[in-house]
Each structure stands twice: as structure tokens, then as C-alpha cells.
Scaffold this active site. Structure first.
Site, short mmCIF file in Angstrom:
data_model
loop_
_atom_site.label_atom_id
_atom_site.label_comp_id
_atom_site.label_asym_id
_atom_site.label_seq_id
_atom_site.Cartn_x
_atom_site.Cartn_y
_atom_site.Cartn_z
N THR A 1 15.49 -2.92 33.54
CA THR A 1 14.18 -3.24 34.12
C THR A 1 14.39 -4.19 35.28
O THR A 1 15.37 -4.94 35.32
CB THR A 1 13.21 -3.81 33.07
OG1 THR A 1 11.88 -3.81 33.61
CG2 THR A 1 13.58 -5.22 32.64
N CYS B 1 8.16 -12.84 33.76
CA CYS B 1 8.26 -11.86 32.67
C CYS B 1 9.59 -12.03 31.93
O CYS B 1 10.54 -12.58 32.46
CB CYS B 1 8.19 -10.43 33.21
SG CYS B 1 6.61 -10.00 33.97
N HIS C 1 9.41 -4.95 28.50
CA HIS C 1 9.21 -5.82 29.66
C HIS C 1 7.90 -6.58 29.43
O HIS C 1 6.82 -6.04 29.63
CB HIS C 1 9.14 -4.97 30.93
CG HIS C 1 9.05 -5.77 32.19
ND1 HIS C 1 9.90 -5.55 33.24
CD2 HIS C 1 8.22 -6.78 32.58
CE1 HIS C 1 9.59 -6.37 34.22
NE2 HIS C 1 8.57 -7.13 33.84
#
Length: 168
Positions: A30, A36, A53
Site C-alpha cells: 500500500t 494512516c 490500510h
């Protein structure tokens, strides 16, 4: 959010607020991990891994339309996906990266702006609730990250603009 194990791509990409599960020899990755957190749960014996994620620490009490968006429900979802594939909860291991403090904050707004650190705390709490050990992490700071997990070697590579690429 996806729940099937893909078989055609060597590197499976997971978007923001999404998750997926892969089996070796595939890898999973990702991008865009600022505040995040990219959480990888894996089982070394079955060579199976999943990535979620995570954008925010906790889901609202009602009307959750995307469980992968939140640390609490995203972790629960990923555990459920792995156990549905025959993985024992006791054999799941974790690695994570992200949770940077991307915005300077002062005064009363500072706690609200601490999204990255709050995400990391929430992931740690969710892992503890499930009894999943954290085998490695690269969290905090103020730089964004891209991660890739190799299921065969159980290695997470982390790339940042400032530090280059390194593995753990």
C-alpha cells in the site's frame, strides 16, 4: 474492501481504507501512509498474509459502511478474513508502519490533529485485544511511507522519500 485471495498478480495493491489477503508467493503493498497505518497480519506456517490500510482510530457506533477505514473494525475484519482461511488466531503475527504526525498542531486542536499517533495506539489496542504479538513496526515521525510485505520471507519493506528503502 476485498475478501478473496487473488492469484494472478505478484504484488497485490491495497488502496486507502481497503484490505486484502494474499498467499505466497504473492506480496501485498500500500502507498500513501502518512497518518494512516498499514497493518499486516500473517501466518508463517500457512504463508498467508493480509493488509489493511487504516485511516482513523475508531469506527462510529452505528452505520459503519467501510470497516477497513478504522483501526478497531479493520483489525477485526482482517483477523476474521485470516481465520476464515483456516489460520489459527494463536499463530497470527503482526507488523505495521505509518502513523506519522503529518500536521503541526498547537492548543486545543492538537489532540484532534494527532491522527497518526492515535491510529498507532488504536492498532496496538486492537492487537492486544486479540492477543496478537507485534513482530515489528516503523511508526511515527513526519514522513509518509509506502510498504510492501513479502509473505514468503515475512519481510516488510518500507520506503520513504527521506530515508530510502529498508526492511524489517
Amino acid at each position: 474492501m476485498m475478501s478473496t485471495i487473488p492469484v494472478s498478480s505478484e504484488v497485490v495493491r491495497v488502496g486507502i481504507a481497503q484490505g486484502n489477503v494474499v498467499r505466497a508467493p504473492q506480496r501485498i503493498s500500500t502507498t500513501g501512509l502518512g497518518s494512516c497505518v498499514g497493518l499486516v497480519l500473517y501466518d508463517e506456517g500457512q504463508k498467508l498474509a493480509g493488509l489493511v490500510h487504516i485511516m482513523l482510530p475508531s469506527a462510529p457506533r452505528e452505520n459503519v459502511t467501510n470497516v477497513c477505514k478504522y483501526a478497531d473494525t479493520g483489525t477485526d475484519w482482517l483477523v476474521s478474513e485470516l481465520t476464515a482461511q483456516g489460520v489459527s488466531l494463536a499463530s497470527i503475527r503482526a507488523k505495521m508502519a505509518g502513523g506519522a504526525q503529518m500536521f503541526a498542531a498547537t492548543g486545543q486542536a492538537s489532540e484532534v490533529m494527532r491522527v497518526g499517533p492515535r491510529n498507532v495506539e488504536a492498532v496496538r489496542e486492537a492487537l492486544a485485544r486479540h492477543g496478537i504479538p507485534l513482530f515489528g513496526s516503523d511508526v511515527g515521525g513526519n514522513a509518509g511511507r509506502t510498504i510492501e510485505f513479502d509473505v514468503r520471507t515475512e519481510t516488510m519493506s518500507v520506503r520513504t522519500a527521506l530515508s530510502g528503502t529498508y526492511c524489517f
